[in-house]
Design an enzyme around this catalytic site. Structure first.
Site, PDB file in Angstrom:
ATOM      1  N   ASP A   1       0.907  -1.349   0.418  1.00  0.00           N
ATOM      2  CA  ASP A   1       0.022  -0.344  -0.137  1.00  0.00           C
ATOM      3  C   ASP A   1       0.547   1.375  -0.032  1.00  0.00           C
ATOM      4  O   ASP A   1       0.268   2.789  -0.034  1.00  0.00           O
ATOM      5  CB  ASP A   1      -0.632  -0.147   1.237  1.00  0.00           C
ATOM      6  CG  ASP A   1      -1.945  -0.792   1.381  1.00  0.00           C
ATOM      7  OD1 ASP A   1      -1.801  -2.110   0.579  1.00  0.00           O
ATOM      8  OD2 ASP A   1      -2.615  -0.862   1.842  1.00  0.00           O
TER       9      ASP A   1
ATOM     10  N   LYS B   1      -7.153  -4.679  -2.748  1.00  0.00           N
ATOM     11  CA  LYS B   1      -7.643  -5.471  -1.586  1.00  0.00           C
ATOM     12  C   LYS B   1      -8.779  -4.510  -1.503  1.00  0.00           C
ATOM     13  O   LYS B   1      -8.353  -4.006  -1.288  1.00  0.00           O
ATOM     14  CB  LYS B   1      -6.575  -6.028  -0.825  1.00  0.00           C
ATOM     15  CG  LYS B   1      -6.196  -4.651  -0.022  1.00  0.00           C
ATOM     16  CD  LYS B   1      -5.346  -5.187   1.304  1.00  0.00           C
ATOM     17  CE  LYS B   1      -4.745  -3.966   1.097  1.00  0.00           C
ATOM     18  NZ  LYS B   1      -4.890  -3.400   2.090  1.00  0.00           N
TER      19      LYS B   1
ATOM     20  N   HIS C   1     -10.891   6.844   1.717  1.00  0.00           N
ATOM     21  CA  HIS C   1      -8.840   7.131   0.754  1.00  0.00           C
ATOM     22  C   HIS C   1      -8.761   6.192  -0.164  1.00  0.00           C
ATOM     23  O   HIS C   1      -9.400   5.222   0.038  1.00  0.00           O
ATOM     24  CB  HIS C   1      -8.112   7.018   1.800  1.00  0.00           C
ATOM     25  CG  HIS C   1      -8.420   5.525   2.427  1.00  0.00           C
ATOM     26  ND1 HIS C   1      -9.358   5.071   3.413  1.00  0.00           N
ATOM     27  CD2 HIS C   1      -8.212   4.375   2.560  1.00  0.00           C
ATOM     28  CE1 HIS C   1      -9.372   3.790   3.645  1.00  0.00           C
ATOM     29  NE2 HIS C   1      -8.943   3.698   3.691  1.00  0.00           N
TER      30      HIS C   1
ATOM     31  N   CYS D   1      -2.351  -2.295   7.671  1.00  0.00           N
ATOM     32  CA  CYS D   1      -2.229  -3.286   6.176  1.00  0.00           C
ATOM     33  C   CYS D   1      -1.346  -4.373   6.755  1.00  0.00           C
ATOM     34  O   CYS D   1      -0.602  -5.759   6.080  1.00  0.00           O
ATOM     35  CB  CYS D   1      -2.499  -2.962   5.054  1.00  0.00           C
ATOM     36  SG  CYS D   1      -4.683  -2.101   5.019  1.00  0.00           S
TER      37      CYS D   1
END
Ligand code: VGL
Ligand code: ZN
Length: 192
Positions: free
Chosen positions: A12, A98, A73, A137
């Site tokens: 990410d 994801k 976001h 994450c």
């Protein structure tokens, strides 16, 4: 070193998690040059690279308008959701999206992405992880990697937390789960 059986997993590193982004992680930009160097090294050594993206619909359940904890976001296909260009990832990077459904959040790159199968097909034994954010994450991805039976190396200079004490707790939990906690220099230096 990085060698056969390893994968570099970049979690990410998207504009919305970097300074100026919708959900900026403090000092998140500091991981970018570290991960760019690791990606170049992985490529040179024939080690596959996976980059995950948080990839939400506009009405995602994790957003405050829907009663969730986060500002909007990483909306799919938006500028904020794009990977930071300074990572300079090779064209053959495997991208994993994801939390793409409105009604479920997912902090792990293993959740409904086929990542486990992709790694097994390539005989991956160890997942080397960096990215954002440490206690969300990165933690959930690294924990799932252990649950799926992979060795895990967590790169402390290639991660940043939203909250620093939550980040420390996440690292402690992953150490307890058997993850190797190292700096990227340990991976980049062939003599170690
Ligand atoms: C993340 C908060 C919300 C992450 C994703 O990538 O760590 N954090 N969505
Ligand atoms: Zn999210």
């Amino acid at each position: 070193m990085l060698s056969k059986g390893d994968v570099l997993l970049i979690v990410d590193v998207q504009h919305d998690f970097l300074p100026g982004g919708a959900l900026a992680v403090p000092n998140g930009d500091e991981v970018v040059p570290v991960l760019a160097q690791l990606a170049r090294y992985a490529e040179q050594n024939g080690v596959p690279i996976v980059a995950s993206r948080d990839w939400h619909p506009e009405n995602h359940c994790s957003f405050t308008a829907q009663g969730g904890p986060w500002p909007p976001h990483c909306i799919a296909d938006s500028e904020g959701a794009s990977l930071d260009e300074d990572l300079q990832l090779p064209a053959d990077v495997h991208i994993v999206d994801k939390a793409t459904r409105p009604d479920a959040d997912a902090y792990s790159a293993f959740e409904e992405t086929g990542l486990d199968t992709w790694l097994r097909r390539r005989d991956v034994k160890r997942v080397v992880i960096g990215g954002l954010a440490t206690e969300y994450c990165v933690l959930n991805t690294a924990r799932d990697a252990r649950t799926h039976g992979f060795d895990v190396t967590l790169l402390t200079d290639a991660i940043r937390a939203i909250d620093s004490s939550d980040g420390e707790r996440a690292i402690d939990e992953l150490r307890d789960l058997g993850a190797d906690i190292s700096e990227s220099s340990a991976v980049l230096n062939d003599s170690l």
